[in-house]
Write a protein that holds these residues in place. Sequence first.
Motif, PDB file in Angstrom:
ATOM      1  N   GLY A   1      37.934  30.167  31.899  1.00 47.91           N
ATOM      2  CA  GLY A   1      37.569  31.534  31.564  1.00 47.91           C
ATOM      3  C   GLY A   1      36.477  32.139  32.414  1.00 47.91           C
ATOM      4  N   ALA A   2      35.928  31.390  33.362  1.00 51.48           N
ATOM      5  CA  ALA A   2      34.818  31.908  34.170  1.00 51.48           C
ATOM      6  C   ALA A   2      35.242  33.070  35.067  1.00 51.48           C
ATOM      7  CB  ALA A   2      34.215  30.793  35.006  1.00 51.48           C
ATOM      8  N   GLU A   3      36.521  33.093  35.447  1.00 48.83           N
ATOM      9  CA  GLU A   3      36.970  34.147  36.366  1.00 48.83           C
ATOM     10  C   GLU A   3      36.922  35.533  35.740  1.00 48.83           C
ATOM     11  OE1 GLU A   3      40.496  32.794  34.018  1.00 48.83           O
ATOM     12  OE2 GLU A   3      38.830  31.809  35.067  1.00 48.83           O
ATOM     13  N   THR A   4      36.770  35.619  34.418  1.00 48.38           N
ATOM     14  CA  THR A   4      36.690  36.925  33.766  1.00 48.38           C
ATOM     15  C   THR A   4      35.274  37.269  33.305  1.00 48.38           C
ATOM     16  OG1 THR A   4      37.305  35.910  31.635  1.00 48.38           O
ATOM     17  CG2 THR A   4      39.086  36.870  32.971  1.00 48.38           C
ATOM     18  N   CYS A   5      34.294  36.441  33.703  1.00 49.22           N
ATOM     19  CA  CYS A   5      32.929  36.752  33.250  1.00 49.22           C
ATOM     20  C   CYS A   5      31.839  36.335  34.222  1.00 49.22           C
ATOM     21  CB  CYS A   5      32.654  36.097  31.886  1.00 49.22           C
ATOM     22  SG  CYS A   5      32.495  34.302  31.962  1.00 49.22           S
ATOM     23  N   ALA A   6      32.175  35.867  35.417  1.00 54.24           N
ATOM     24  CA  ALA A   6      31.123  35.316  36.272  1.00 54.24           C
ATOM     25  C   ALA A   6      31.228  35.748  37.726  1.00 54.24           C
ATOM     26  CB  ALA A   6      31.122  33.790  36.189  1.00 54.24           C
ATOM     27  N   ILE A   7      30.062  35.834  38.344  1.00 55.12           N
ATOM     28  CA  ILE A   7      29.904  36.017  39.787  1.00 55.12           C
ATOM     29  C   ILE A   7      29.063  34.839  40.267  1.00 55.12           C
ATOM     30  CG2 ILE A   7      28.791  37.411  41.580  1.00 55.12           C
ATOM     31  CD1 ILE A   7      29.375  39.878  39.839  1.00 55.12           C
ATOM     32  N   GLU A   8      29.510  34.176  41.321  1.00 54.08           N
ATOM     33  CA  GLU A   8      28.774  33.013  41.841  1.00 54.08           C
ATOM     34  C   GLU A   8      28.145  33.365  43.181  1.00 54.08           C
ATOM     35  OE1 GLU A   8      30.114  29.048  40.933  1.00 54.08           O
ATOM     36  OE2 GLU A   8      30.241  28.610  43.097  1.00 54.08           O
TER      37      GLU A   8
ATOM     38  N   ILE B   1      33.374  36.864  43.836  1.00 52.12           N
ATOM     39  CA  ILE B   1      33.664  37.810  42.760  1.00 52.12           C
ATOM     40  C   ILE B   1      35.175  37.798  42.526  1.00 52.12           C
ATOM     41  CG2 ILE B   1      33.458  40.168  41.907  1.00 52.12           C
ATOM     42  CD1 ILE B   1      31.156  40.625  43.781  1.00 52.12           C
ATOM     43  N   PRO B   2      35.625  37.192  41.433  1.00 51.94           N
ATOM     44  CA  PRO B   2      37.069  37.109  41.180  1.00 51.94           C
ATOM     45  C   PRO B   2      37.705  38.492  41.003  1.00 51.94           C
ATOM     46  CG  PRO B   2      35.834  35.608  39.755  1.00 51.94           C
ATOM     47  CD  PRO B   2      34.834  36.517  40.394  1.00 51.94           C
ATOM     48  N   LYS B   3      38.940  38.606  41.422  1.00 58.58           N
ATOM     49  CA  LYS B   3      39.654  39.866  41.228  1.00 58.58           C
ATOM     50  C   LYS B   3      39.926  40.137  39.756  1.00 58.58           C
ATOM     51  CE  LYS B   3      41.927  39.934  45.741  1.00 58.58           C
ATOM     52  NZ  LYS B   3      43.224  39.976  46.478  1.00 58.58           N
ATOM     53  N   ALA B   4      39.865  39.093  38.928  1.00 57.70           N
ATOM     54  CA  ALA B   4      40.101  39.244  37.492  1.00 57.70           C
ATOM     55  C   ALA B   4      38.887  39.773  36.742  1.00 57.70           C
ATOM     56  CB  ALA B   4      40.510  37.892  36.895  1.00 57.70           C
ATOM     57  N   LEU B   5      37.753  39.936  37.436  1.00 54.52           N
ATOM     58  CA  LEU B   5      36.527  40.381  36.774  1.00 54.52           C
ATOM     59  C   LEU B   5      36.509  41.906  36.680  1.00 54.52           C
ATOM     60  CD1 LEU B   5      33.840  39.564  35.521  1.00 54.52           C
ATOM     61  CD2 LEU B   5      32.826  39.622  37.805  1.00 54.52           C
ATOM     62  N   LYS B   6      36.719  42.401  35.456  1.00 52.79           N
ATOM     63  CA  LYS B   6      36.783  43.849  35.231  1.00 52.79           C
ATOM     64  C   LYS B   6      35.962  44.222  34.003  1.00 52.79           C
ATOM     65  CE  LYS B   6      41.546  43.889  36.971  1.00 52.79           C
ATOM     66  NZ  LYS B   6      42.964  44.189  36.651  1.00 52.79           N
ATOM     67  N   ARG B   7      35.392  45.432  34.044  1.00 49.46           N
ATOM     68  CA  ARG B   7      34.690  45.975  32.887  1.00 49.46           C
ATOM     69  C   ARG B   7      34.906  47.494  32.852  1.00 49.46           C
ATOM     70  NH1 ARG B   7      34.643  41.371  32.096  1.00 49.46           N
ATOM     71  NH2 ARG B   7      32.994  39.988  31.324  1.00 49.46           N
ATOM     72  N   ASN B   8      35.232  47.997  31.682  1.00 51.71           N
ATOM     73  CA  ASN B   8      35.422  49.448  31.488  1.00 51.71           C
ATOM     74  C   ASN B   8      36.378  50.056  32.518  1.00 51.71           C
ATOM     75  OD1 ASN B   8      33.583  49.207  29.421  1.00 51.71           O
ATOM     76  ND2 ASN B   8      31.910  50.193  30.508  1.00 51.71           N
ATOM     77  N   GLY B   9      37.439  49.338  32.811  1.00 50.75           N
ATOM     78  CA  GLY B   9      38.421  49.845  33.751  1.00 50.75           C
ATOM     79  C   GLY B   9      38.020  49.755  35.210  1.00 50.75           C
ATOM     80  N   MET B  10      36.851  49.178  35.468  1.00 49.99           N
ATOM     81  CA  MET B  10      36.357  49.041  36.839  1.00 49.99           C
ATOM     82  C   MET B  10      36.527  47.597  37.291  1.00 49.99           C
ATOM     83  SD  MET B  10      35.085  52.087  37.659  1.00 49.99           S
ATOM     84  CE  MET B  10      33.749  51.941  38.861  1.00 49.99           C
ATOM     85  N   ASN B  11      37.033  47.414  38.508  1.00 54.33           N
ATOM     86  CA  ASN B  11      37.233  46.085  39.074  1.00 54.33           C
ATOM     87  C   ASN B  11      36.016  45.738  39.926  1.00 54.33           C
ATOM     88  OD1 ASN B  11      38.082  44.086  41.204  1.00 54.33           O
ATOM     89  ND2 ASN B  11      39.968  44.142  40.002  1.00 54.33           N
ATOM     90  N   MET B  12      35.292  44.691  39.523  1.00 54.13           N
ATOM     91  CA  MET B  12      34.039  44.340  40.196  1.00 54.13           C
ATOM     92  C   MET B  12      34.266  43.923  41.643  1.00 54.13           C
ATOM     93  SD  MET B  12      31.438  44.728  38.157  1.00 54.13           S
ATOM     94  CE  MET B  12      31.162  45.098  36.415  1.00 54.13           C
ATOM     95  N   ASN B  13      35.376  43.266  41.916  1.00 52.27           N
ATOM     96  CA  ASN B  13      35.685  42.863  43.277  1.00 52.27           C
ATOM     97  C   ASN B  13      35.868  44.091  44.167  1.00 52.27           C
ATOM     98  OD1 ASN B  13      37.876  42.239  45.470  1.00 52.27           O
ATOM     99  ND2 ASN B  13      37.049  40.235  44.930  1.00 52.27           N
TER     100      ASN B  13
END
Length: 394
Positions: free
Chosen positions: A225-232, A252-264
């Motif tokens: 589950g780290a790919e949806t909550c972590a940046i290393e 920064i995993p491509k699966a990391l998203k918040r509020n419709g925004m993709n962190m990658n």
Amino acid sequence: MVKPNMYYNELKDSYLFYNIAQKTRTYVENHPGVKLLRMGIGDVSLPLCDAVIKALHEAVDDQASKSSFHGYMPECGAPFLREAIVKYYAKRGISLSAEEIFVSSGASDELGDILDLFDRSNQVLVIEPAYPAYVDANVMAGRKIMYLVSGEENEFLPEPNEKTEADIIYICSPNNPTGAVFSRSQLQAWVNYANKRGSIILFDAAYEAFIEDEILPHSIFELDGAETCAIEICSFSKTAGFTGTRLGYTIIPKALKRNGMNMNEMWVRNRTTKTNGVSYIIQKGGAAVFSEEGQKQIHENIQIYKKNAKVLMQALDQLGIWYCGGKNAPYIWMKCPRGMKSWEFFDYLLQEIQVVGTPGEGFGACGEGYFRFSTFSSPEDTKEAAKRIVKLLS
């Protein structure tokens, strides 16, 4: 009239290592000819390994020829280095794409820059004792900071508090300054907490190469589950001696998203706006770190630092002083003897035996009464420092 960033007024007057430098400089000025044994700052003492030096020279030669010259590099990192990092993680069973890796000028820079991804309203959780830059970077940005205190009772490895509403969570493992390393189950608890809350963990993995216990995780992406909550955020500084060369990378995993925004995608936009990439020469040196020859050579250097740790640990064992770290990290975190405070112990070592370490108070309030030794000095200085410490405290 221009209004400056008033949050700078909330910073402490001076930085921890600046204070140490001032005290040691004054001592040297008043005691000319005396050699200090510097066990404080986490700077390496061994030169870059041969594989890296060879790659750097080849890269310089490339820049001397029109056919092989490189100008601006891709802002997010050269493909040859990103792919080398992908293969490095694949050996641990971690599947990444090159597009999830961002080459940087070093972990320290990235730990501050990455905050561009987050709104000022986010609450930050810092586990104390902590690397001071975690706190200062967020003070400058005007964020609310919460502190999770750790201590001997949990070996400086606290569990998440379900009542704490943290948005951004800093975790450093192996830890600076304590040298403590989260177990797989302990780190999984933090990943579960972050996913449950929608928080994001900023995982500082600068010292992962020092882990020797096979059961301990090197990367947060070893956890479910780290790919949806972590940046290393990773560094070549301690792993490969790049403190004076400056190179790191962020995942920064491509699966990391918040509020419709993709962190990658956001970080791609940030890097292509704010940087022109790390130089070709340095990235070629970095790629050599991941070669078979490079890995062999850097781990030979790391073993020298780990032998230094054993020398210091044996001294503290002989004295019966509590400590953690050392085995899986380049830092040893000891309890100050005789009830001394951190800066009191610093002055005592400096004045009596000319040994320089780092006062625990500089890493947060709960670091008071503790002291950090770095194992990055030379073997000769480390042995002499250990000898002096045993004689002084026996």
